[in-house]
Design a protein around this motif. Structure first.
Motif, PDB file in Angstrom:
ATOM      1  N   LEU A 195       0.858  -1.180   0.000  1.00 18.98           N
ATOM      2  CA  LEU A 195       0.000   0.000   0.000  1.00 18.98           C
ATOM      3  C   LEU A 195       0.900   1.238   0.000  1.00 18.98           C
ATOM      4  O   LEU A 195       1.315   1.715   1.051  1.00 18.98           O
ATOM      5  CB  LEU A 195      -0.921   0.006   1.220  1.00 18.98           C
ATOM      6  CG  LEU A 195      -1.962   1.123   1.223  1.00 18.98           C
ATOM      7  CD1 LEU A 195      -2.990   0.924   0.114  1.00 18.98           C
ATOM      8  CD2 LEU A 195      -2.668   1.190   2.572  1.00 18.98           C
ATOM      9  N   PRO A 196       1.218   1.743  -1.197  1.00 25.98           N
ATOM     10  CA  PRO A 196       2.028   2.959  -1.258  1.00 25.98           C
ATOM     11  C   PRO A 196       1.220   4.177  -0.833  1.00 25.98           C
ATOM     12  O   PRO A 196      -0.006   4.156  -0.859  1.00 25.98           O
ATOM     13  CB  PRO A 196       2.436   3.049  -2.731  1.00 25.98           C
ATOM     14  CG  PRO A 196       1.440   2.226  -3.466  1.00 25.98           C
ATOM     15  CD  PRO A 196       0.911   1.211  -2.511  1.00 25.98           C
ATOM     16  N   ARG A 197       1.908   5.229  -0.452  1.00 26.31           N
ATOM     17  CA  ARG A 197       1.255   6.450   0.026  1.00 26.31           C
ATOM     18  C   ARG A 197       0.375   7.101  -1.027  1.00 26.31           C
ATOM     19  O   ARG A 197      -0.505   7.884  -0.703  1.00 26.31           O
ATOM     20  CB  ARG A 197       2.316   7.433   0.487  1.00 26.31           C
ATOM     21  CG  ARG A 197       3.152   7.955  -0.669  1.00 26.31           C
ATOM     22  CD  ARG A 197       4.351   8.713  -0.225  1.00 26.31           C
ATOM     23  NE  ARG A 197       5.422   7.771   0.046  1.00 26.31           N
ATOM     24  CZ  ARG A 197       6.630   8.125   0.420  1.00 26.31           C
ATOM     25  NH1 ARG A 197       6.946   9.371   0.580  1.00 26.31           N
ATOM     26  NH2 ARG A 197       7.542   7.221   0.645  1.00 26.31           N
ATOM     27  N   SER A 198       0.588   6.779  -2.299  1.00 21.79           N
ATOM     28  CA  SER A 198      -0.177   7.385  -3.396  1.00 21.79           C
ATOM     29  C   SER A 198      -1.548   6.760  -3.573  1.00 21.79           C
ATOM     30  O   SER A 198      -2.352   7.234  -4.368  1.00 21.79           O
ATOM     31  CB  SER A 198       0.605   7.265  -4.702  1.00 21.79           C
ATOM     32  OG  SER A 198       0.887   5.895  -4.981  1.00 21.79           O
ATOM     33  N   THR A 199      -1.842   5.698  -2.834  1.00 26.69           N
ATOM     34  CA  THR A 199      -3.109   4.969  -2.983  1.00 26.69           C
ATOM     35  C   THR A 199      -4.182   5.542  -2.071  1.00 26.69           C
ATOM     36  O   THR A 199      -3.949   5.716  -0.872  1.00 26.69           O
ATOM     37  CB  THR A 199      -2.906   3.483  -2.673  1.00 26.69           C
ATOM     38  OG1 THR A 199      -1.893   2.960  -3.551  1.00 26.69           O
ATOM     39  CG2 THR A 199      -4.183   2.687  -2.864  1.00 26.69           C
ATOM     40  N   GLN A 200      -5.343   5.815  -2.649  1.00 23.78           N
ATOM     41  CA  GLN A 200      -6.497   6.267  -1.865  1.00 23.78           C
ATOM     42  C   GLN A 200      -7.208   5.056  -1.281  1.00 23.78           C
ATOM     43  O   GLN A 200      -7.402   4.051  -1.973  1.00 23.78           O
ATOM     44  CB  GLN A 200      -7.462   7.075  -2.741  1.00 23.78           C
ATOM     45  CG  GLN A 200      -6.845   8.346  -3.310  1.00 23.78           C
ATOM     46  CD  GLN A 200      -6.378   9.293  -2.210  1.00 23.78           C
ATOM     47  OE1 GLN A 200      -7.120   9.628  -1.302  1.00 23.78           O
ATOM     48  NE2 GLN A 200      -5.119   9.720  -2.289  1.00 23.78           N
ATOM     49  N   VAL A 201      -7.613   5.157  -0.027  1.00 24.66           N
ATOM     50  CA  VAL A 201      -8.254   4.054   0.682  1.00 24.66           C
ATOM     51  C   VAL A 201      -9.644   4.502   1.130  1.00 24.66           C
ATOM     52  O   VAL A 201      -9.778   5.523   1.807  1.00 24.66           O
ATOM     53  CB  VAL A 201      -7.431   3.647   1.930  1.00 24.66           C
ATOM     54  CG1 VAL A 201      -8.044   2.437   2.609  1.00 24.66           C
ATOM     55  CG2 VAL A 201      -5.979   3.384   1.568  1.00 24.66           C
ATOM     56  N   ILE A 202     -10.672   3.760   0.735  1.00 28.33           N
ATOM     57  CA  ILE A 202     -12.033   4.097   1.157  1.00 28.33           C
ATOM     58  C   ILE A 202     -12.700   2.855   1.718  1.00 28.33           C
ATOM     59  O   ILE A 202     -12.322   1.715   1.401  1.00 28.33           O
ATOM     60  CB  ILE A 202     -12.874   4.675  -0.007  1.00 28.33           C
ATOM     61  CG1 ILE A 202     -12.900   3.715  -1.195  1.00 28.33           C
ATOM     62  CG2 ILE A 202     -12.350   6.027  -0.434  1.00 28.33           C
ATOM     63  CD1 ILE A 202     -13.811   4.151  -2.303  1.00 28.33           C
ATOM     64  N   ALA A 203     -13.683   3.068   2.578  1.00 25.99           N
ATOM     65  CA  ALA A 203     -14.408   1.954   3.188  1.00 25.99           C
ATOM     66  C   ALA A 203     -15.131   1.174   2.086  1.00 25.99           C
ATOM     67  O   ALA A 203     -15.653   1.762   1.134  1.00 25.99           O
ATOM     68  CB  ALA A 203     -15.408   2.461   4.214  1.00 25.99           C
ATOM     69  N   GLU A 204     -15.142  -0.142   2.237  1.00 28.90           N
ATOM     70  CA  GLU A 204     -15.836  -0.955   1.245  1.00 28.90           C
ATOM     71  C   GLU A 204     -17.330  -0.718   1.353  1.00 28.90           C
ATOM     72  O   GLU A 204     -17.872  -0.658   2.455  1.00 28.90           O
ATOM     73  CB  GLU A 204     -15.488  -2.431   1.464  1.00 28.90           C
ATOM     74  CG  GLU A 204     -15.901  -3.305   0.331  1.00 28.90           C
ATOM     75  CD  GLU A 204     -15.235  -4.664   0.390  1.00 28.90           C
ATOM     76  OE1 GLU A 204     -14.721  -5.102  -0.628  1.00 28.90           O
ATOM     77  OE2 GLU A 204     -15.241  -5.267   1.477  1.00 28.90           O
ATOM     78  N   ALA A 205     -17.984  -0.589   0.219  1.00 32.63           N
ATOM     79  CA  ALA A 205     -19.421  -0.299   0.215  1.00 32.63           C
ATOM     80  C   ALA A 205     -20.218  -1.502   0.676  1.00 32.63           C
ATOM     81  O   ALA A 205     -19.843  -2.616   0.525  1.00 32.63           O
ATOM     82  CB  ALA A 205     -19.837   0.079  -1.195  1.00 32.63           C
TER      83      ALA A 205
END
Length: 194
Positions: free
Chosen positions: A184-194
């Motif tokens: 998980l690089p810092r450039s990756t956006q992380v959002i809660a799974e729907a």
């Protein structure tokens, strides 16, 4: 140091270092290039309590110029000796670490690890987070290396979202379990799974 500890220190390295380290390096780079995609990484037999994946990453990425922080849950005389013998990497405080190893809770607070500077964003820490498993996705990922979206198991959404918000600064993460690694690089956006 007793005989068993001595054997643990000297054993467990790559049996064929040039080939094994090349395979492990490729797995590590693929994990970072394809966030959320679990890769197989093996070759090392680290001391008890450390996954094969984490040990293989340490042998591949660490050398006498890279400081390693060991969280309390993984820190041991055996691991310190094993790292010193196989990589020469010094054990350092969290604030000086190039790499950190441990369970998520034991690595807290994250803000003690370097995030780089505007001039040198690459002077940040990479955290190797030991997990029980990697096969129960609870987050959606987007960004470089992710076609549309990817799914991944992460230990804490808010902390990883805050880290991504620091980009181009921030920390990079490897999540390890058994002989599996996900990046998980810092450039990756992380959002809660729907």
């Amino acid at each position: 140091m007793d005989q068993q500890s001595r054997n643990t220190v000297f054993a467990g390295g790559f049996s064929n270092p040039p080939v094994a380290s090349a395979h492990a390096f490729r797995a590590a780079m693929n994990a970072m290039a394809r966030p959320g995609q679990v890769q197989k990484i093996a070759g090392a037999t680290p001391p008890e309590g450390i996954s094969v994946a984490a040990g293989s990453l340490l042998l591949t990425l660490c050398d006498p110029e890279t400081g390693v922080f060991l969280a309390p849950d993984v820190d041991s005389e055996a691991l310190r000796g094993w790292l010193a013998f196989h990589t020469g990497a010094p054990i350092v405080a969290a604030e000086l670490a190039d790499f950190a190893l441990g369970g998520w809770q034991q690595l807290q607070p994250l803000n003690r690890f370097r995030i780089g500077t505007a001039e040198y964003p690459d002077r940040s820490a990479t955290l190797i987070v030991e997990m029980h498993r990697l096969d129960v996705p609870n987050a959606m990922l987007s960004g470089p290396g992710v076609k549309d979206t990817a799914r991944m198991q992460v230990p804490e959404l808010a902390a990883l979202q805050a880290n991504a918000a620091l980009y181009p600064l921030g920390r990079d993460f490897f999540f390890t379990s058994g002989s599996q690694v996900a990046g998980l690089p810092r450039s990756t956006q992380v959002i809660a799974e729907a």
